[in-house]
Scaffold this motif. Structure first.
Motif, PDB file in Angstrom:
ATOM      1  N   THR B 145     -29.477  34.354 -23.527  1.00 61.19           N
ATOM      2  CA  THR B 145     -30.501  34.071 -22.537  1.00 61.19           C
ATOM      3  C   THR B 145     -29.824  33.432 -21.340  1.00 61.19           C
ATOM      4  O   THR B 145     -28.673  33.021 -21.416  1.00 61.19           O
ATOM      5  N   LEU B 146     -30.550  33.367 -20.246  1.00 62.62           N
ATOM      6  CA  LEU B 146     -30.009  32.718 -19.054  1.00 62.62           C
ATOM      7  C   LEU B 146     -30.351  31.243 -19.076  1.00 62.62           C
ATOM      8  O   LEU B 146     -31.433  30.843 -19.504  1.00 62.62           O
ATOM      9  N   GLY B 147     -29.418  30.435 -18.625  1.00 63.89           N
ATOM     10  CA  GLY B 147     -29.673  29.005 -18.505  1.00 63.89           C
ATOM     11  C   GLY B 147     -29.109  28.501 -17.195  1.00 63.89           C
ATOM     12  O   GLY B 147     -28.470  29.247 -16.442  1.00 63.89           O
ATOM     13  N   LEU B 148     -29.377  27.233 -16.913  1.00 61.35           N
ATOM     14  CA  LEU B 148     -28.820  26.617 -15.709  1.00 61.35           C
ATOM     15  C   LEU B 148     -27.535  25.904 -16.118  1.00 61.35           C
ATOM     16  O   LEU B 148     -27.568  24.969 -16.925  1.00 61.35           O
ATOM     17  N   ILE B 149     -26.412  26.359 -15.607  1.00 61.62           N
ATOM     18  CA  ILE B 149     -25.127  25.764 -15.973  1.00 61.62           C
ATOM     19  C   ILE B 149     -24.702  24.833 -14.844  1.00 61.62           C
ATOM     20  O   ILE B 149     -24.651  25.249 -13.675  1.00 61.62           O
ATOM     21  N   ILE B 150     -24.439  23.588 -15.201  1.00 64.27           N
ATOM     22  CA  ILE B 150     -24.139  22.576 -14.177  1.00 64.27           C
ATOM     23  C   ILE B 150     -22.703  22.094 -14.338  1.00 64.27           C
ATOM     24  O   ILE B 150     -22.268  21.771 -15.450  1.00 64.27           O
ATOM     25  N   ASN B 151     -21.984  22.035 -13.245  1.00 59.55           N
ATOM     26  CA  ASN B 151     -20.660  21.441 -13.231  1.00 59.55           C
ATOM     27  C   ASN B 151     -20.839  19.920 -13.262  1.00 59.55           C
ATOM     28  O   ASN B 151     -21.256  19.310 -12.280  1.00 59.55           O
ATOM     29  N   GLY B 245     -16.402  36.667  -7.895  1.00 51.71           N
ATOM     30  CA  GLY B 245     -16.844  37.926  -8.467  1.00 51.71           C
ATOM     31  C   GLY B 245     -18.199  37.790  -9.137  1.00 51.71           C
ATOM     32  O   GLY B 245     -19.013  38.692  -9.129  1.00 51.71           O
ATOM     33  N   TRP B 246     -18.439  36.609  -9.745  1.00 53.96           N
ATOM     34  CA  TRP B 246     -19.720  36.366 -10.409  1.00 53.96           C
ATOM     35  C   TRP B 246     -19.951  34.862 -10.465  1.00 53.96           C
ATOM     36  O   TRP B 246     -19.086  34.078 -10.054  1.00 53.96           O
ATOM     37  N   GLY B 247     -21.117  34.465 -10.942  1.00 52.15           N
ATOM     38  CA  GLY B 247     -21.478  33.059 -10.948  1.00 52.15           C
ATOM     39  C   GLY B 247     -20.473  32.178 -11.663  1.00 52.15           C
ATOM     40  O   GLY B 247     -20.140  31.083 -11.200  1.00 52.15           O
ATOM     41  N   GLY B 248     -19.987  32.654 -12.824  1.00 54.91           N
ATOM     42  CA  GLY B 248     -19.062  31.857 -13.619  1.00 54.91           C
ATOM     43  C   GLY B 248     -17.806  31.506 -12.836  1.00 54.91           C
ATOM     44  O   GLY B 248     -17.312  30.377 -12.907  1.00 54.91           O
ATOM     45  N   GLU B 249     -17.323  32.464 -12.074  1.00 52.98           N
ATOM     46  CA  GLU B 249     -16.117  32.212 -11.288  1.00 52.98           C
ATOM     47  C   GLU B 249     -16.397  31.168 -10.210  1.00 52.98           C
ATOM     48  O   GLU B 249     -15.580  30.273  -9.962  1.00 52.98           O
ATOM     49  N   ALA B 250     -17.584  31.267  -9.601  1.00 51.09           N
ATOM     50  CA  ALA B 250     -17.964  30.304  -8.573  1.00 51.09           C
ATOM     51  C   ALA B 250     -18.039  28.897  -9.162  1.00 51.09           C
ATOM     52  O   ALA B 250     -17.596  27.920  -8.556  1.00 51.09           O
ATOM     53  N   LEU B 251     -18.585  28.806 -10.383  1.00 51.81           N
ATOM     54  CA  LEU B 251     -18.702  27.507 -11.047  1.00 51.81           C
ATOM     55  C   LEU B 251     -17.326  26.961 -11.392  1.00 51.81           C
ATOM     56  O   LEU B 251     -17.003  25.800 -11.123  1.00 51.81           O
ATOM     57  N   GLY B 252     -16.503  27.813 -11.994  1.00 50.97           N
ATOM     58  CA  GLY B 252     -15.194  27.370 -12.448  1.00 50.97           C
ATOM     59  C   GLY B 252     -14.323  26.905 -11.299  1.00 50.97           C
ATOM     60  O   GLY B 252     -13.632  25.890 -11.394  1.00 50.97           O
ATOM     61  N   LYS B 266     -18.805  30.588 -21.447  1.00 48.60           N
ATOM     62  CA  LYS B 266     -17.657  30.098 -22.216  1.00 48.60           C
ATOM     63  C   LYS B 266     -16.363  30.786 -21.791  1.00 48.60           C
ATOM     64  O   LYS B 266     -15.280  30.201 -21.856  1.00 48.60           O
ATOM     65  N   GLY B 267     -16.472  32.030 -21.358  1.00 45.53           N
ATOM     66  CA  GLY B 267     -15.298  32.808 -20.983  1.00 45.53           C
ATOM     67  C   GLY B 267     -14.502  32.222 -19.834  1.00 45.53           C
ATOM     68  O   GLY B 267     -13.334  32.567 -19.649  1.00 45.53           O
ATOM     69  N   ILE B 268     -15.096  31.316 -19.026  1.00 48.44           N
ATOM     70  CA  ILE B 268     -14.351  30.788 -17.878  1.00 48.44           C
ATOM     71  C   ILE B 268     -13.331  29.743 -18.301  1.00 48.44           C
ATOM     72  O   ILE B 268     -12.485  29.353 -17.500  1.00 48.44           O
ATOM     73  N   GLN B 269     -13.401  29.298 -19.586  1.00 53.38           N
ATOM     74  CA  GLN B 269     -12.458  28.268 -20.025  1.00 53.38           C
ATOM     75  C   GLN B 269     -11.015  28.727 -19.893  1.00 53.38           C
ATOM     76  O   GLN B 269     -10.114  27.927 -19.670  1.00 53.38           O
TER      77      GLN B 269
END
Lengths: 367, 408
Positions: B145-151, B245-252, B266-269
């Motif tokens: 599911t989609l969630g709000l991921i916060i740095n 490229g995608w949200g995860g990259e922007a967050l990381g 989890k893949g951005i680890q």
């Protein structure tokens, strides 16, 4: 019936070409007819089309060409994008290829071998590799925009802006999406949409195509140039033609058969563009890099509408054949034509006048 | 006489070549009569997933007198299409939610799931996703599911506390505003239906209201306008605008402080081991809470000679124990309610994703909807500064046409 000494040769001829005919037949001609069959059928991709599909007449063609709907608009968008691509790429790559060929053909140029190799290099590199590099170069903070920033220019986010180039230009002249231009044009797109012009992403693909293919065509022109003997150019020089005149009146006409080859190959290649578009994916941004070949792939492999995909391919085939015929007609070997005949007459009259004047002069002197 | 010999030789050569060509195309894979040699085609997220699927398949094969070969697809849809066209489809394969109804409506899939002993254990929303024409067709493999991921580092740096975790649209906007500075944007997510659709749903909208296409409803418009408002305020940017490229990259990379993504974050680890983040449920909109659930199922080709063995294997693979083993290996959430509950206990950091599934809906998905959604995605590129109402109107038209066609 006597056969003579060469009577048996036809058989050997057939025997030697038989493998080629078979291979071409099995892997080229049969698949083309099968695809043609699929384009008139409702095959959904399960099992052999011959056993698992019914003929549906022209339904697939009507879906992309006549019926108002998404399939038609996608097809029209793809044709529009490809048209802009062809119009930009073919003339520019031909001109650049010819220019490069003339340059590396000059005897005075040092390190000719190096330049020939360097210009040819993009052609032998995988298009996927080059596209990937271009994607990096043209990102929002990529090398190209950094370069533009030196000059104080702010480059666009090349692969993210769906806006068409021509829309920007038209907008500057106060032409907007209103009035007759907003009315429906052919294939379900409004004239405004047809006039969009290439987006920045498509422009990058255009630049890339020119960059990669001009080397290949340079090689063709170079081979043709080396068949033009230097004595012809020397003769032109003796007649007092400058280098520009020599090129346009002597070299270019002799390159005409090659020019025809290059334009034909260019037209075919640009209408079939696929790799770059596939790598960008989904015709992003905003379907401005959607091309017919890729749309055929999408319809078939993702949408399982194999008939529609095959129909798109055959319409594309028709377009390529038509464009090639037009181009052949334009470049046909013709007699002087009416304009040429007029020009010749004028020239002959001028010559006669000059001769008359000269003889009058001579007569005057002798008197 | 000699003419006949030549003709005979030519025919022999021709038929030999044609037959050779046929044999090359038809052969391998489907295993003919022996129905316990299976091939699985998977689209993997990485080596961990491949290894886990291989291990599970080998264990099952050893206990059940069968052989299983796991094939990793480089382009799943394309390879599946190719397999089906050549009568050489894999015996078991990953089937994405977005392609499911296209495949089911074309009669590609064996409807086996309703007869599984554990058919009742799956989340009803997931079973719904894989129901075509009233028949529960294939067993959901797992879900996200989609969630709000916060740095969390950027969160504390901006002086925000747990009390500020967004629970509704206003607090989301407030948090995004507080987190936005010169180098970081508060919120980022992909400019596509699979993200923006949650805002439309949170506003109370839906695309398919029973049998009615309702894409141009005022609720959907409210959702789009909220996204437009955040973007205009500069506290929301789409990944392509910040070179991600995608949200995860922007967050990381620290370019965005909050993103909307799923457990695959989890893949951005690997790329960004120093980024600390936490996942929360998406804030509720005026119409309540809503998120999307994405899922894959185990597809079996229709009329497959290896169907029985494949169904046994699916039963094994969707068992709670095996699903939890997959969860351990590569982080997916089990598709059965009982296994998902133990998963939430074991991985509290992902509990919010499991919780989201109680109210999650599947993105719109009927035969032919994919094209309409793709067109909507293309139109969304003009959302910032564009006319949200016109975008929805055109989406309504396309979706309606696709829906009419799917209903025959």
């Amino acid at each position: 019936m006597s056969r003579g000494i060469r009577g048996g040769e036809a058989r050997y001829g057939w025997a030697f070409v038989a493998p080629a005919i078979l291979i071409i037949g099995v892997f080229l001609v049969l698949p083309i007819f099968l695809a043609l069959f699929v384009s008139f059928s409702d095959w959904n991709g399960r099992g052999s089309p011959l056993a698992n599909a019914d003929l549906v007449g022209g339904a697939n063609y009507s879906k992309i060409l006549l019926e108002d709907g998404l399939a038609q608009r996608n097809f029209a968008t793809a044709i529009r994008n490809n048209l802009y691509y062809v119009i930009a790429v073919v003339p520019l790559q031909t001109a650049l290829a010819m220019f490069l060929a003339v340059q590396v053909n000059r005897r005075l140029l040092r390190a000719r071998g190096f330049f020939r190799t360097a210009f040819y290099f993009p052609s032998v590199t995988s298009s996927i590799a080059i596209t990937t590099i271009f994607l990096f170069l043209f990102t929002g903070s990529g090398a190209v925009n950094a370069f533009l920033a030196w000059f104080g220019a702010e480059g666009p986010n090349w692969f993210a802006e769906p806006a068409g180039l021509m829309h920007g230009i038209l907008g500057a002249f106060g032409v907007g999406n209103a009035g007759p231009i907003a009315a429906g044009g052919p294939l379900g797109l409004t004239w405004w949409e047809w006039l969009a012009g290439p987006s920045s992403a498509l422009s990058v693909l255009i630049i890339m195509a020119i960059f990669t293919t001009s080397g290949t065509f340079m090689l063709l022109f170079l081979a043709a140039l080396q068949n033009v003997g230097s004595e012809i150019e020397e003769a032109a020089m003796v007649d007092g033609a400058n280098s520009l005149r020599t090129f346009f009146s002597v070299t270019l006409p002799m390159l005409k058969p090659t020019l025809f080859t290059v334009l034909t190959l260019g037209l075919i290649g640009t209408w079939q563009v696929f790799d770059q578009v596939y790598l960008i994916g989904d015709g992003k941004p905003g379907k401005t890099t959607l091309m017919p070949a890729y749309l055929a792939y999408l319809s078939s492999f993702e949408g399982l509408k194999w008939g529609q995909g095959a129909a798109i391919s055959f319409v594309l085939f028709g377009i390529i054949v038509a464009m090639t015929l037009v181009q052949r007609w334009v470049l046909r070997d013709r007699d002087l034509g009416s304009a040429g005949v007029r020009r010749e007459r004028r020239f002959v009259r001028q010559l006669n006048r000059d001769a008359a004047a000269a003889s009058a002069k001579t007569a005057g002197v002798s008197r | 006489m000699s003419k006949k010999i030549w003709a005979g030789a030519a025919i022999a050569a021709a038929s030999a070549l044609v037959l050779a060509g046929c044999a090359g195309g038809g052969g391998s894979g489907d295993g003919g009569g022996d129905s316990r040699d299976l091939t699985i085609l998977i689209g993997t997220s990485g080596d961990a997933e491949t290894a886990a699927v291989e291990a599970a398949a080998d264990t099952w094969a050893a206990d059940n007198d069968a052989t299983v070969e796991v094939v990793v697809a480089s382009d799943l849809n394309q390879q599946l299409s190719q397999g089906f066209a050549g009568d050489d489809a894999p015996d078991l394969f990953y089937m994405g939610w977005d392609q499911f109804s296209t495949y089911a409506s074309n009669g590609y899939l064996e409807p086996y799931a309703a007869d599984l002993p554990n058919a009742g254990d799956f989340y009803p929303a997931l079973a719904d996703t894989f129901t075509y024409d009233g028949t529960f067709t294939c067993a959901p493999k797992d879900f996200s599911t989609l969630g709000l991921i916060i740095n969390t580092d950027l969160w504390t740096a901006a002086g925000l506390t747990d009390a500020d975790i967004p629970t509704d649209w206003d607090s989301l906007e407030a948090a995004a505003t507080a987190l936005t500075n010169d180098t970081t944007v508060g919120l980022a997510f992909g400019l596509e239906y699979a993200r923006i659709g949650v805002f439309m749903n949170q506003a109370g909208g839906t695309l398919l209201d029973g049998d009615t296409v309702a894409a141009d409803s005022p609720e959907n418009l409210e959702g789009l306008e909220y996204v437009q408002k955040l973007h205009d305020a500069g506290v929301l940017k789409f990944p392509s605008e910040i070179d991600a490229g995608w949200g995860g990259e922007a967050l990381g990379a620290g370019k965005a402080a909050m993103v909307i993504e799923g457990p695959w974050i989890k893949g951005i680890q690997g790329d960004f081991p120093d980024t600390n983040y936490a996942a929360y449920e998406l804030p509720a909109g005026p119409g309540g809470k809503s998120t999307f659930t994405f899922t894959n199922c185990w597809g079996i080709p229709a009329d497959s000679p290896t169907k029985d063995a494949a169904v046994e294997l699916v039963e094994y693979l969707t068992g709670d124990d095996q699903q939890l083993a997959f969860a351990d290996a590569f982080g997916v959430i089990p598709s059965t309610e009982s296994a998902a509950a133990s998963y939430a206990e074991k991985y509290p950091e992902n509990a919010s994703f499991v919780a989201g599934n109680d109210y999650a809906v599947s993105p719109v998905n009927f035969a032919g909807s994919a094209d309409a959604v793709a067109d909507f995605n293309a139109q969304l590129e003009g959302l910032s500064g564009g006319d949200a109402k016109a975008i929805l109107a055109s989406f309504q038209q396309e979706l309606q046409a696709a829906y009419d066609e799917s209903q025959g």
